[in-house]
Write a protein that holds these residues in place. Sequence first.
Motif, mmCIF file in Angstrom:
data_model
loop_
_atom_site.group_PDB
_atom_site.id
_atom_site.type_symbol
_atom_site.label_atom_id
_atom_site.label_comp_id
_atom_site.label_asym_id
_atom_site.label_seq_id
_atom_site.Cartn_x
_atom_site.Cartn_y
_atom_site.Cartn_z
ATOM 1 N N ALA A 12 0.829 -1.202 0.000
ATOM 2 C CA ALA A 12 0.000 0.000 0.000
ATOM 3 C C ALA A 12 0.864 1.254 0.000
ATOM 4 N N GLY A 13 1.956 1.230 0.770
ATOM 5 C CA GLY A 13 2.847 2.382 0.790
ATOM 6 C C GLY A 13 3.486 2.633 -0.560
ATOM 7 N N GLU A 14 3.867 1.558 -1.248
ATOM 8 C CA GLU A 14 4.463 1.698 -2.578
ATOM 9 C C GLU A 14 3.449 2.274 -3.564
ATOM 10 N N LEU A 15 2.226 1.780 -3.506
ATOM 11 C CA LEU A 15 1.196 2.253 -4.426
ATOM 12 C C LEU A 15 0.840 3.707 -4.150
ATOM 13 N N ASP A 16 0.795 4.088 -2.880
ATOM 14 C CA ASP A 16 0.561 5.485 -2.533
ATOM 15 C C ASP A 16 1.663 6.370 -3.102
ATOM 16 N N ALA A 17 2.905 5.927 -2.929
ATOM 17 C CA ALA A 17 4.037 6.724 -3.406
ATOM 18 C C ALA A 17 4.021 6.871 -4.916
ATOM 19 N N ALA A 18 3.538 5.840 -5.616
ATOM 20 C CA ALA A 18 3.494 5.873 -7.076
ATOM 21 C C ALA A 18 2.274 6.620 -7.605
ATOM 22 N N GLY A 19 1.381 7.046 -6.725
ATOM 23 C CA GLY A 19 0.194 7.767 -7.163
ATOM 24 C C GLY A 19 -0.853 6.875 -7.798
ATOM 25 N N ILE A 20 -0.866 5.595 -7.423
ATOM 26 C CA ILE A 20 -1.851 4.647 -7.947
ATOM 27 C C ILE A 20 -2.977 4.565 -6.927
ATOM 28 N N THR A 21 -4.121 5.144 -7.258
ATOM 29 C CA THR A 21 -5.181 5.319 -6.265
ATOM 30 C C THR A 21 -6.415 4.476 -6.520
ATOM 31 N N ALA A 22 -6.720 4.137 -7.778
ATOM 32 C CA ALA A 22 -7.933 3.373 -8.080
ATOM 33 C C ALA A 22 -7.850 2.001 -7.428
ATOM 34 N N PRO A 23 -8.856 1.607 -6.650
ATOM 35 C CA PRO A 23 -8.777 0.330 -5.910
ATOM 36 C C PRO A 23 -8.500 -0.877 -6.797
ATOM 37 N N ALA A 24 -9.184 -1.001 -7.930
ATOM 38 C CA ALA A 24 -8.981 -2.171 -8.785
ATOM 39 C C ALA A 24 -7.574 -2.190 -9.366
ATOM 40 N N LEU A 25 -7.067 -1.017 -9.729
ATOM 41 C CA LEU A 25 -5.719 -0.957 -10.284
ATOM 42 C C LEU A 25 -4.692 -1.269 -9.204
ATOM 43 N N ARG A 26 -4.931 -0.834 -7.987
ATOM 44 C CA ARG A 26 -4.045 -1.189 -6.877
ATOM 45 C C ARG A 26 -4.002 -2.708 -6.685
ATOM 46 N N GLY A 27 -5.162 -3.344 -6.816
ATOM 47 C CA GLY A 27 -5.202 -4.797 -6.713
ATOM 48 C C GLY A 27 -4.410 -5.472 -7.819
ATOM 49 N N ALA A 28 -4.449 -4.894 -9.015
ATOM 50 C CA ALA A 28 -3.697 -5.459 -10.138
ATOM 51 C C ALA A 28 -2.198 -5.377 -9.875
ATOM 52 N N TYR A 29 -1.749 -4.246 -9.391
ATOM 53 C CA TYR A 29 -0.326 -4.096 -9.075
ATOM 54 C C TYR A 29 0.074 -5.000 -7.909
ATOM 55 N N ALA A 30 -0.807 -5.156 -6.950
ATOM 56 C CA ALA A 30 -0.497 -6.037 -5.821
ATOM 57 C C ALA A 30 -0.318 -7.475 -6.285
ATOM 58 N N ARG A 31 -1.099 -7.877 -7.279
ATOM 59 C CA ARG A 31 -0.957 -9.220 -7.839
ATOM 60 C C ARG A 31 0.425 -9.382 -8.469
ATOM 61 N N CYS A 32 0.883 -8.385 -9.188
ATOM 62 C CA CYS A 32 2.215 -8.441 -9.807
ATOM 63 C C CYS A 32 3.308 -8.478 -8.749
ATOM 64 N N ARG A 33 3.127 -7.733 -7.695
ATOM 65 C CA ARG A 33 4.122 -7.743 -6.615
ATOM 66 C C ARG A 33 4.226 -9.125 -5.987
ATOM 67 N N ALA A 34 3.088 -9.777 -5.821
ATOM 68 C CA ALA A 34 3.091 -11.114 -5.234
ATOM 69 C C ALA A 34 3.828 -12.106 -6.137
ATOM 70 N N LEU A 35 3.661 -11.969 -7.451
ATOM 71 C CA LEU A 35 4.379 -12.840 -8.383
ATOM 72 C C LEU A 35 5.879 -12.635 -8.273
ATOM 73 N N ASN A 36 6.297 -11.386 -8.174
ATOM 74 C CA ASN A 36 7.729 -11.084 -8.067
ATOM 75 C C ASN A 36 8.287 -11.633 -6.762
ATOM 76 N N ALA A 37 7.551 -11.447 -5.685
ATOM 77 C CA ALA A 37 8.025 -11.918 -4.382
ATOM 78 C C ALA A 37 8.138 -13.436 -4.343
ATOM 79 N N ALA A 38 7.210 -14.118 -5.009
ATOM 80 C CA ALA A 38 7.182 -15.583 -4.948
ATOM 81 C C ALA A 38 8.202 -16.231 -5.869
ATOM 82 N N HIS A 39 8.454 -15.626 -7.018
ATOM 83 C CA HIS A 39 9.255 -16.301 -8.039
ATOM 84 C C HIS A 39 10.572 -15.613 -8.371
ATOM 85 N N GLY A 40 10.671 -14.321 -8.170
ATOM 86 C CA GLY A 40 11.885 -13.607 -8.573
ATOM 87 C C GLY A 40 12.707 -13.185 -7.371
#
Length: 330
Positions: A12-40
């Motif tokens: 949430a802090g990263e998304l706030d800093a990036a100016g990503i405010t729309a809830p659905a779009l925040r969820g999309a970015y959170a999904r990508c972050r989870a992929l990076n954390a799990a596999h990369g």
Amino acid sequence: MTSGVAAPRVAAGELDAAGITAPALRGAYARCRALNAAHGRTYFLATRLLTPAQRPAIHALYGFARMADDVVDTPGAASTAEVVARLEEVRARMRVALAGTTDGERLLTEEPVVAALADTVERYGIPHRHLEDFMDSMAMDLTVPDYGSFDDLGVYVHGSAAVIGLQVLPVLGTVVPRAEAEPAAAALGVAFQLTNFLRDVGEDLDRGRVYLPGDELAAFGVDRELLLWCRARQRNDPRVRRALAHLVARTRAIYRRAEPGIELLDPVSRPCVRAAAVLYGGILDEIVAVDYDVLAHRVVVGNGRRAAVAGPGLVRAVLARRRPGRRHRP
């Protein structure tokens, strides 16, 4: 990697800093972050050295690359034709999203990774051709089982690796015109990819692929049959050992060619890229440490070394954020 409790707050802090405010779009970015954390693991650790505002875009680029890669590498019982069709579906969805002609809400619900990618590409002006080149290389994985020379392999690694460096460059920022930093960024992507090839020789063989150039292997008396023999028996061979030593040296030379490009980046981005280069270079060190026996073992950089690299890198990152920098904007 952050704990399960801390991760949502960090994201949430990263998304706030990036100016990503729309809830659905925040969820999309959170999904990508989870992929990076799990596999990369290596990439994710290095990404923690970026500013919070930069991280969501890197997660989105990684998430899309991972999604396409999974289509190719985990096909299940599907035929090659079916996997090709799936990959083309991903490309089609990517093109529609990048064109901005699809229904935004449906995209966020059904294709969150693609939605985050499209948002990142628009925010940072990433050329669409880099995504097309990447998808071309993913398609090659389905039809090209080996490469006769470094020149042949270069066609593949341009799309699978060099363009990854070019994609992230606008997010990292530069202190020179972007075009001046592009050759080094592409070279570092290639060095990372070649490192993966050397580490994953056995796993790639299991998938029917050999990414190491055939003429380079042949110079040491190595071919696919010998690699398969070593893999099946979990044994090494002096010829394989000499060939891999040669290819490790070639890969180190590419790292050296890419290194000056780190100073062309925005100062706040340098600790991240330097840490990634050191950590990935450490995989080569581990290959040497096991006497090039990568057909029986999958080498990894230990947590101790990761911490030793990431700790000083974090200090440099914090200091860089406190100093005013000169960021080039086109």
